[in-house]
Scaffold this active site. Structure first.
Site, PDB file in Angstrom:
ATOM      1  N   ASP A 104       4.397  11.463   1.208  1.00  0.00           N
ATOM      2  CA  ASP A 104       3.820  10.182   1.577  1.00  0.00           C
ATOM      3  C   ASP A 104       2.326  10.420   1.812  1.00  0.00           C
ATOM      4  O   ASP A 104       1.868  11.547   1.947  1.00  0.00           O
ATOM      5  CB  ASP A 104       4.501   9.599   2.828  1.00  0.00           C
ATOM      6  CG  ASP A 104       4.233   8.099   2.948  1.00  0.00           C
ATOM      7  OD1 ASP A 104       3.304   7.589   2.285  1.00  0.00           O
ATOM      8  OD2 ASP A 104       4.949   7.425   3.714  1.00  0.00           O
TER       9      ASP A 104
HETATM   10  C1  BGC Z   1       3.315   4.411   2.975  1.00  0.00           C
HETATM   11  C2  BGC Z   1       3.935   4.568   1.607  1.00  0.00           C
HETATM   12  C3  BGC Z   1       2.973   4.093   0.563  1.00  0.00           C
HETATM   13  C4  BGC Z   1       1.690   4.910   0.686  1.00  0.00           C
HETATM   14  C5  BGC Z   1       0.632   4.556  -0.350  1.00  0.00           C
HETATM   15  C6  BGC Z   1       1.932   5.041   3.064  1.00  0.00           C
HETATM   16  O1  BGC Z   1       1.288   4.634   4.221  1.00  0.00           O
HETATM   17  O2  BGC Z   1       4.156   4.971   3.951  1.00  0.00           O
HETATM   18  O3  BGC Z   1       5.140   3.860   1.522  1.00  0.00           O
HETATM   19  O4  BGC Z   1       3.528   4.196  -0.714  1.00  0.00           O
HETATM   20  O5  BGC Z   1       1.134   4.679   1.975  1.00  0.00           O
HETATM   21  O6  BGC Z   1       0.041   3.354  -0.078  1.00  0.00           O
END
Ligand code: BGC
Length: 840
Positions: free
Chosen positions: A231
């Protein structure tokens, strides 16, 4: 040829060999916020990711890009319609391709463990089987159109409080049966090309570095060979994560996998070059596959697609759940309400189309309930409107508008002037004017990294008197009105994660202004250092909200009561906007914000015909439930919100949505109550998943019926259905068929959900009374009868035996039940398992 059967690119190994160690390491992290590295001279293309689960979110660097906003996953799940989920995936893929992305960061399959979960809305359900089945279809839809799905967050990201540092104790059985299960179903059925790890720790280890999860389960037990990415900002180690199987650190440029750090780990013998090769091969394989797929499938030009709008409208309506319909108050057909007065109260002029955070979408448009209902019922009805309650969590940014006044920058153009300074210098390195609002986002560009930002606007209010100013900055922040310091935050924000998603509390101050006079408003914010969240370290950001006292403190409820008293019907639109229900924060309360409960009670006291249309991704307290005749759970239905709502309210579409989550009456009865969001021990948040496998209806099934307002699977229709006796046929080692006759014996066409639950006749404390083992949506004309045959796999009601490390179906008698919800069983029958089955 199905894309999954495509052989790896013939040049994969040759290209990999041609790369230097440095280039291979360069492939193991993003190059930019959303894309991996490309080396055109060596034919290495890049993977271009985009959020997310309910629409293609523009990269943070181009916030003005608009996209189609699809219903949130909780709404899609409520359709229980696997074909719709497949079409949803295909349409999302087309949107992604148009925007130049080839890898969607979704679907999200974390479990609705607790009604206060901030991101529940972007996940499907409390039930792992339903989650896995719906995700599987979305993934197949995406990938058959050549876009990689990234199923996320692996695993157990069920809360937002301290999401990057919370340590979760979860038994292996609960992991296998509840939290890993949707991933397992989707991975085996649909083979997503990518998986995103969760931020949190599971049993003491961060998910990105978790050998048991990544190596033993994902690539071991399940034999999956796709790409694992972290993530955003969720890579926590160099060697451990690479050894465990994390292929890609996101976003780029890397914070952890810097060239020197990776080489040092190799030098220390913590990491071998073979591991680097394996990880780089996985990244390269997906990049080459996506390039090849794109070449074979030209995509259409960017822009709105009428067929996607139609799909969104349909999916939004099919996902809405008619929870209550006393005295048949709904539908409000044209004929029924001709000449009547309908009061629209609450968020009727706002489309609560999506939740907040990475699943929010800058929609092409959003149809409000008022627009949808006006279009549907037209001039035959006299509509009135009252806001009833505030909506936003934060005051709106200060900009030129009729309520507040005029704001111009130093150049005289509307908006603020932005200046960026090196600390210690008074000469701006960057100055910009023109339509700049009083919000500066910390993400998206490096222009303000470790620099001070200043927003200056010349404000001429339309109203004399006190006004509220609310502010928060990531680093120390001050606000001056004509050189007078009126707000000061002398440290970093206490809630960096909330700030990232426009959901941190902002202290409000009051200041007097005189209409027509011009004031300089200056906000100055320093970069946050040691903020405790890698992704925000050194990144300046601030937000200033504004409201005249007359707007802020208006008696909205009193006005709503006046309007409702005059009307024949009152439709009250309640819910959470994207600041209230968002990534980065769990829900502030089980009660709707801004006194919405009091609003419903007050309106119901003066009008007998009240229908509440609630837009949240979660169950909420409903202290007014007995006072209202109608209730629709509308979720976050996407950009066609108002039209989908109007379709259900007027009966243009017969409601067929069913709850994918239980709605408890009191939060104290929720299964994880007392263990959410956990306990601070020596400053660290720890949470124990003590409810084990008893999540959602698996828990409520053991409580008295009145503990839930509405059970899992509940949903009403404008027609009625009759059922024959449930029969079992064709019992095999691995599966059997459940057969049932269904007749639509009501007045209109409609859809009914066949929900089949299985449980042991001799219930024990160790196992849920029953679990959902199959479902099928059936649509019938009025008077039509159909024999429905549903195959149930033994595996789908087996349990995981930790000692034997196997899925188990114990010998004995089992009950198969057809439910109209988990608590409303209409027919059941039994069958025996003669001897215990292992890994059925
Ligand atoms: C989230 C993800 C997301 C990523 C990119 C993170 O803060 O937990 O689900 O895909 O950001 O935006």
């Amino acid at each position: 040829m199905p894309l999954d059967e495509m052989a790896p690119h013939p040049d994969l190994e040759r290209i990999l060999k041609s790369l230097t160690l440095e280039e291979k390491i360069g492939l193991l992290s993003g190059q930019t916020f959303s894309a991996t590295a490309s080396y055109p001279e060596k034919n290495v293309p890049s993977i271009k990711t985009a959020d997310g689960p309910n629409g293609v979110r523009a990269p943070a660097t181009s916030p003005n890009v608009r996209s189609a906003c699809f219903p949130a996953a909780c709404c899609l799940a409520a359709t229980f319609d696997v074909d719709l989920a497949r079409r949803f995936g295909r349409a999302l893929a087309e949107e992604a391709r148009q925007k130049g992305a080839n890898c969607i960061l979704g679907p999200t399959v974390c479990i609705h463990r607790h009604p206060l979960g901030g991101r529940n809305f972007e996940s499907f359900s409390e039930d792992p089987f339903l989650s896995g089945k719906m995700a599987s279809q979305v993934i197949q839809g995406l990938q058959e159109r050549g876009v990689a799905a990234t199923i996320k967050h692996f695993v157990a990201n069920e809360q937002e409080t301290c999401r990057t540092s919370v340590d979760e104790s979860i038994s292996e059985r609960a992991l296998r049966e509840i939290y890993l299960r949707p991933f397992e179903i989707a991975i085996k059925e649909a083979n997503p090309w990518a998986v995103m790890t969760a931020y949190n720790l599971v049993n003491g280890t961060h998910c990105d570095s978790h050998k048991f999860l990544l190596r033993d389960i994902l690539r071991g037990c399940w034999g999956w060979d796709g790409l694992v990415m972290s993530d955003w900002g969720g890579t926590n180690s160099v060697a451990d994560a690479l050894n465990a199987g994390l292929d890609l650190e996101m976003p780029g440029p890397p914070k952890v996998r810097k060239l020197a750090a990776v080489k040092e780990a190799i030098g220390r013998g913590e990491l071998s070059e073979d591991v680097i090769d394996d990880r780089a091969r996985t990244v390269l394989r997906l990049a080459l596959k996506l390039e090849a797929v794109a070449e074979n499938n030209p995509c259409s030009s960017d822009g709105e697609k009428p067929e996607h709008n139609e799909l969104i409208r349909q999916c939004g309506a099919y996902g809405m759940v008619l929870l209550k319909n006393e005295e048949g108050i709904l539908p409000l057909s044209k004929a029924k309400v001709k000449g009547k007065r309908i009061a629209l109260i609450g968020y009727a002029q706002n489309a609560l189309a999506h939740g907040g955070g990475s699943a929010s979408v800058n929609a092409y448009y959003k149809i409000t309930p008022e627009e949808g209902l006006h279009a549907a019922l037209g001039n035959d009805v006299e509509f009135s409107y009252a806001k009833g309650a505030h909506r936003e969590r934060l005051l709106t940014p200060l900009s030129s508008n009729e309520f507040t006044g005029r704001v111009v920058g130093a150049d005289g153009a509307p908006g603020f002037t932005l200046s960026i300074f090196e600390p210690g210098s008074e000469n701006a390195t960057i100055t910009r004017h023109g339509h700049i609002s009083s919000v500066y986002s910390p993400l998206g560009s490096n222009e303000s990294y470790k620099k001070i930002i200043e927003l200056v606007g010349y404000f001429t209010p339309t109203e004399t008197g006190e006004h509220y100013i609310a502010c928060s900055g990531l680093g120390p922040t001050r606000v001056y009105v004509d050189q007078e310091l009126i707000f000061e935050q002398d440290k970093n924000t206490a809630d960096p994660m909330g700030s990232l998603f426009d959901a941190a509390p902002e202290p409000e101050v009051r200041h007097s202004f005189t209409a027509g006079k011009t004031y300089q408003i200056r906000l100055r914010s320093e970069p946050p250092l040691n903020i405790g969240l890698e992704i925000l370290e050194g990144r300046s950001g601030a937000r200033l909200g504004f409201s005249p006292v007359s707007v802020h403190d208006a008696d909205l409820q009193g006005e709503a009561v006046r309007v409702a008293r005059e009307a024949d019907y009152a439709l009250i639109f309640t819910g959470h906007d994207a600041q209230w229900e968002t990534e980065g924060q769990d829900q502030a309360s089980f009660c709707l914000p801004h006194h919405q409960n009091e609003l419903v009670t007050a309106v119901a006291a003066v009008n007998k015909n009240v229908v509440v249309i609630n837009s949240t991704g979660v169950a909420i307290a409903m202290p007014w439930l007995d006072d209202v005749k109608g209730l629709i759970q509308a979720w976050f239905p996407g950009q066609e919100s108002g039209n989908s709502i109007a379709d259900i309210v007027t009966g243009a579409i017969n409601p067929e949505g069913r709850l994918p989550v239980s709605f408890p009456r009191n939060i104290e009865d929720a299964p994880a109550h007392g263990n959410f969001p956990g306990e601070y021990i020596d400053g660290e948040l720890k949470v124990k998943y003590l409810e084990g496998v008893f999540v959602g209806y698996r828990h409520y099934d053991r409580l008295p019926r009145q503990k839930v307002n509405f059970p899992f699977g509940h949903g009403l229709s404008y027609t009625t259905f009759a059922f024959g006796d449930l029969k079992i046929q064709n019992v095999q080692n691995e599966s059997f068929d459940a057969v049932i006759d269904v007749t639509n014996n009501g007045p209109v066409f409609g859809g009914v959900l066949i929900q089949l639950y299985v449980g042991k006749v001799q219930a024990t404390r160790e196992h849920p009374i029953k679990t959902l083992a199959a479902f099928q949506k059936v649509r019938l004309e009025k008077g039509q009868k159909k024999t429905v045959n549903v195959c149930i796999a033994m595996r789908d009601f087996a349990f995981f035996d930790e000692k034997q490390q196997k899925w188990t179906l114990q010998e004995g008698e089992y009950e198969v039940s057809l439910g109209m919800s988990s608590m409303d069983i209409v027919s059941s029958t039994r069958f025996s398992v003669i001897r215990t089955l292992w890994d059925p």
